[in-house]
Design an enzyme around this catalytic site. Structure first.
Site, PDB file in Angstrom:
ATOM      1  N   SER A  22     -16.920  33.264  21.693  1.00 35.40           N
ATOM      2  CA  SER A  22     -15.758  32.932  22.527  1.00 35.40           C
ATOM      3  C   SER A  22     -16.211  32.548  23.924  1.00 35.40           C
ATOM      4  O   SER A  22     -17.131  33.147  24.480  1.00 35.40           O
ATOM      5  CB  SER A  22     -14.827  34.138  22.605  1.00 35.40           C
ATOM      6  OG  SER A  22     -13.849  33.948  23.601  1.00 35.40           O
TER       7      SER A  22
ATOM      8  N   TYR B 126     -12.019  26.605  25.676  1.00 34.37           N
ATOM      9  CA  TYR B 126     -10.680  26.232  26.158  1.00 34.37           C
ATOM     10  C   TYR B 126     -10.916  25.149  27.204  1.00 34.37           C
ATOM     11  O   TYR B 126     -11.518  25.432  28.258  1.00 34.37           O
ATOM     12  CB  TYR B 126      -9.981  27.422  26.822  1.00 34.37           C
ATOM     13  CG  TYR B 126      -9.479  28.489  25.880  1.00 34.37           C
ATOM     14  CD1 TYR B 126      -8.424  28.234  25.011  1.00 34.37           C
ATOM     15  CD2 TYR B 126     -10.036  29.765  25.879  1.00 34.37           C
ATOM     16  CE1 TYR B 126      -7.947  29.222  24.152  1.00 34.37           C
ATOM     17  CE2 TYR B 126      -9.565  30.755  25.026  1.00 34.37           C
ATOM     18  CZ  TYR B 126      -8.519  30.470  24.166  1.00 34.37           C
ATOM     19  OH  TYR B 126      -8.047  31.440  23.312  1.00 34.37           O
TER      20      TYR B 126
ATOM     21  N   THR C 134     -10.243  25.111  21.081  1.00 37.05           N
ATOM     22  CA  THR C 134      -8.987  25.781  20.685  1.00 37.05           C
ATOM     23  C   THR C 134      -7.808  24.966  21.216  1.00 37.05           C
ATOM     24  O   THR C 134      -7.699  24.740  22.424  1.00 37.05           O
ATOM     25  CB  THR C 134      -8.972  27.218  21.227  1.00 37.05           C
ATOM     26  OG1 THR C 134     -10.104  27.907  20.672  1.00 37.05           O
ATOM     27  CG2 THR C 134      -7.703  27.941  20.814  1.00 37.05           C
TER      28      THR C 134
ATOM     29  N   LYS D  88      -9.764  23.945  16.617  1.00 39.89           N
ATOM     30  CA  LYS D  88      -9.299  25.240  16.097  1.00 39.89           C
ATOM     31  C   LYS D  88      -7.836  25.459  16.495  1.00 39.89           C
ATOM     32  O   LYS D  88      -7.480  25.331  17.674  1.00 39.89           O
ATOM     33  CB  LYS D  88     -10.147  26.373  16.683  1.00 39.89           C
ATOM     34  CG  LYS D  88      -9.618  27.770  16.355  1.00 39.89           C
ATOM     35  CD  LYS D  88     -10.567  28.850  16.834  1.00 39.89           C
ATOM     36  CE  LYS D  88     -10.111  30.232  16.396  1.00 39.89           C
ATOM     37  NZ  LYS D  88      -9.012  30.784  17.173  1.00 39.89           N
TER      38      LYS D  88
ATOM     39  N   HIS E 197      -4.324  31.446  15.296  1.00 41.22           N
ATOM     40  CA  HIS E 197      -4.888  32.333  16.316  1.00 41.22           C
ATOM     41  C   HIS E 197      -4.628  33.806  15.952  1.00 41.22           C
ATOM     42  O   HIS E 197      -4.405  34.659  16.806  1.00 41.22           O
ATOM     43  CB  HIS E 197      -4.247  32.014  17.672  1.00 41.22           C
ATOM     44  CG  HIS E 197      -5.141  32.194  18.864  1.00 41.22           C
ATOM     45  ND1 HIS E 197      -5.593  31.151  19.631  1.00 41.22           N
ATOM     46  CD2 HIS E 197      -5.642  33.315  19.447  1.00 41.22           C
ATOM     47  CE1 HIS E 197      -6.322  31.618  20.631  1.00 41.22           C
ATOM     48  NE2 HIS E 197      -6.380  32.930  20.532  1.00 41.22           N
TER      49      HIS E 197
HETATM   50  C1  LIG Z   1      -8.983  40.343  20.053  1.00 44.59           C
HETATM   51  C2  LIG Z   1      -8.958  38.882  19.713  1.00 44.59           C
HETATM   52  C3  LIG Z   1      -9.460  37.968  20.632  1.00 44.59           C
HETATM   53  C4  LIG Z   1      -9.458  36.614  20.328  1.00 44.59           C
HETATM   54  N1  LIG Z   1     -10.039  35.745  21.204  1.00 44.59           N
HETATM   55  C5  LIG Z   1     -10.059  34.423  20.910  1.00 44.59           C
HETATM   56  C6  LIG Z   1     -10.697  33.524  21.782  1.00 44.59           C
HETATM   57  O1  LIG Z   1     -11.265  33.894  22.805  1.00 44.59           O
HETATM   58  N2  LIG Z   1     -10.667  32.214  21.464  1.00 44.59           N
HETATM   59  C7  LIG Z   1     -10.044  31.757  20.315  1.00 44.59           C
HETATM   60  O2  LIG Z   1     -10.025  30.558  20.072  1.00 44.59           O
HETATM   61  N3  LIG Z   1      -9.470  32.611  19.456  1.00 44.59           N
HETATM   62  C8  LIG Z   1      -9.464  33.918  19.723  1.00 44.59           C
HETATM   63  N4  LIG Z   1      -8.899  34.784  18.832  1.00 44.59           N
HETATM   64  C9  LIG Z   1      -8.380  34.297  17.554  1.00 44.59           C
HETATM   65  C10 LIG Z   1      -9.487  34.357  16.472  1.00 44.59           C
HETATM   66  O3  LIG Z   1     -10.448  33.375  16.716  1.00 44.59           O
HETATM   67  C11 LIG Z   1      -8.939  34.107  15.069  1.00 44.59           C
HETATM   68  O4  LIG Z   1      -8.219  32.906  15.054  1.00 44.59           O
HETATM   69  C12 LIG Z   1      -8.072  35.225  14.526  1.00 44.59           C
HETATM   70  O5  LIG Z   1      -8.490  36.480  14.987  1.00 44.59           O
HETATM   71  C13 LIG Z   1      -8.135  35.200  12.995  1.00 44.59           C
HETATM   72  O6  LIG Z   1      -7.317  36.156  12.468  1.00 44.59           O
HETATM   73  P1  LIG Z   1      -7.816  37.597  11.946  1.00 44.59           P
HETATM   74  O7  LIG Z   1      -8.007  38.416  13.164  1.00 44.59           O
HETATM   75  O8  LIG Z   1      -6.674  38.033  11.103  1.00 44.59           O
HETATM   76  O9  LIG Z   1      -9.082  37.412  11.165  1.00 44.59           O
HETATM   77  C14 LIG Z   1      -8.894  36.147  19.119  1.00 44.59           C
HETATM   78  C15 LIG Z   1      -8.374  37.071  18.213  1.00 44.59           C
HETATM   79  C16 LIG Z   1      -8.409  38.426  18.499  1.00 44.59           C
HETATM   80  C17 LIG Z   1      -7.864  39.392  17.489  1.00 44.59           C
HETATM   81  C1  LIG Z   2      -6.546  34.288  30.029  1.00 43.43           C
HETATM   82  C2  LIG Z   2      -7.557  35.006  29.171  1.00 43.43           C
HETATM   83  C3  LIG Z   2      -7.859  34.214  27.967  1.00 43.43           C
HETATM   84  C4  LIG Z   2      -8.565  35.021  26.930  1.00 43.43           C
HETATM   85  C5  LIG Z   2      -8.075  34.559  25.637  1.00 43.43           C
HETATM   86  C6  LIG Z   2      -8.608  35.318  24.510  1.00 43.43           C
HETATM   87  C7  LIG Z   2      -7.827  34.935  23.307  1.00 43.43           C
HETATM   88  O1  LIG Z   2      -7.850  33.816  22.882  1.00 43.43           O
HETATM   89  C8  LIG Z   2      -7.008  35.907  22.672  1.00 43.43           C
HETATM   90  O2  LIG Z   2      -6.389  35.587  21.641  1.00 43.43           O
HETATM   91  O3  LIG Z   2      -6.893  37.018  23.178  1.00 43.43           O
END
Ligand SMILES: Cc1cc2nc3c(=O)[nH]c(=O)nc-3n(C[C@H](O)[C@H](O)[C@H](O)COP(=O)(O)O)c2cc1C
Ligand SMILES: CCCCCCC(=O)C(=O)O
Length: 350
Positions: free
Chosen positions: A106, A131, A157, A223, A247
């Site tokens: 990430s 992002y 994303t 994504k 997401h």
């Molecule tokens: C705690 C957390 C943080 C996440 N941070 C990001 C991120 O920084 N960037 C992003 O594109 N998706 C982020 N996601 C989405 C994940 O990439 C992914 O799409 C999602 O977790 C998939 O679903 P699952 O948790 O059921 O496997 C995040 C998801 C979670 C749970």
């Molecule tokens: C403004 C902070 C952005 C962090 C995003 C992390 C993320 O994608 C998530 O689902 O949480």
């Protein structure tokens, strides 16, 4: 107690994490309808096995953008791994390298991308999630950091023109990282102020993708794309792969389950289609492959493993899924992931 499933890792993580961190990971947007739908949709899909096609073993390996990986299960990008374990993304990188699969780091990592790459070593297939930022110079600098770290793809994303309404985080007043943790990839860039320096860009458009395409030679994966018409447009804009995702239900609540969007997207394009959201079992992986996905990603399960047992926990989660996938292939009569075909899956009404 040794956990024997991803779910059991979640229970361990829940016991170990402070409430705000557990909720940040588990939670989603609004009423969390889509968080639940992602898993429920897999339960609605049932497998129709073939028999008497005995094989001595199964080949789980696949290839993505020229890199061989040992199974079609990737680590989707998730923010702030040091909330789950002090070694954070470095521990995750070591586990991904040992498992022989892709880590999508990430942009909101609590370890800089260069250090993640170093921890994973030469065996790690590392991609960078981006992002796109309002200041082009910041986006360019992030791309440069990813390229310099040896990342082999950029995962942009596109489901977050604004941030979803994360009610649990509001209740817990979780708006910033605890002292000592930082969005390290942003450090030193214009406007850097930790978490808050990551901006969501409401005006995000195909022009941003065109510009990025001109900036880097790396394959670009979008994504968070769910609509087949957008998939077709993505190919026209030089995109190399798609990660079908809502997401993890953290952005648009009541969006369709990710697995329900896969077949139409896969039918619309000839580039690799990946999916994430709700994958908790090897049988889920088989279902996604049957619907046309090239591989799946896991988000929360990685953080649960990390919170429960650090690097070892992430590796355990990956190896549990590998074992389950291997068994699911054997039980559906498939000798390899390439033999998983659409006739193996049926939708039932629950
Ligand atoms: C705690 C957390 C943080 C996440 N941070 C990001 C991120 O920084 N960037 C992003 O594109 N998706 C982020 N996601 C989405 C994940 O990439 C992914 O799409 C999602 O977790 C998939 O679903 P699952 O948790 O059921 O496997 C995040 C998801 C979670 C749970
Ligand atoms: C403004 C902070 C952005 C962090 C995003 C992390 C993320 O994608 C998530 O689902 O949480």
């Amino acid at each position: 107690m040794m956990p024997f499933s991803v779910r059991e890792f979640e229970a361990l993580a829940r016991d170990r994490l402070p409430r705000y961190a557990y909720d940040f990971i588990a939670g989603g947007a609004d009423d969390e309808v889509t968080v639940r739908a992602n898993e429920q949709a897999f339960a609605r899909l049932r497998l129709l096995p073939r028999v008497l096609r005995g094989q001595p073993g199964r080949d789980l390996g696949t290839t993505l953008f020229g890199a061989g990986i040992t199974m079609p299960v990737l680590l989707s990008p998730t923010a702030f791994h040091r909330l789950a374990d002090p070694a954070g993304e470095q521990a995750t990188a070591r586990a991904a390298a040992k498992a022989g699969t892709v880590l999508i780091a990430s942009m909101a990592s609590t370890v800089p991308i260069g250090d993640i790459a170093t921890a994973g070593g030469a065996d790690l297939v590392l991609w960078f999630q981006l992002y796109i930022q309002p200041d082009q110079a910041v986006t360019d600098a992030l791309v440069k950091r990813a390229e310099d770290a040896g990342c082999r793809a950029l995962v942009v994303t596109v489901d977050s023109p604004v941030l979803g309404w994360r009610q649990r985080d509001h209740h817990n007043e979780f708006h910033d990282l605890p002292a000592g943790l930082y969005c390290e990839n942003m450090r030193g860039l214009a406007g850097d102020s930790g978490v808050r320096s990551i901006a969501m860009v409401p005006e995000l458009s195909w022009e941003h993708i065109d510009r990025l395409r001109q900036t880097t030679e790396l394959p670009i994966v979008l994504k968070g794309l769910m609509h087949p018409a957008d998939a077709v447009t993505a190919v026209e804009h030089g995109v190399s792969g798609l990660l079908v995702s809502n997401h993890g239900g953290r952005q648009l609540d009541t969006a369709v389950a990710a697995i329900d969007a896969v077949a139409d997207v896969a039918a619309a394009v000839d580039i690799p289609v990946l999916m994430d959201g709700g994958v908790r079992r090897g049988t889920d992986v088989v279902k996604a492959l049957a619907l046309g996905a090239h591989a799946v990603g896991i988000g929360r399960p990685v953080l649960w493993g990390l919170a429960a047992r650090g690097e070892e926990g992430v590796l355990d989660v990956l190896e549990l899924l590998r074992g389950e996938l291997d068994r699911a292939l054997a039980l559906t009569g498939c000798a390899s992931v390439r033999q998983v075909t659409s006739d193996l899956v049926r939708e039932v009404r629950c």
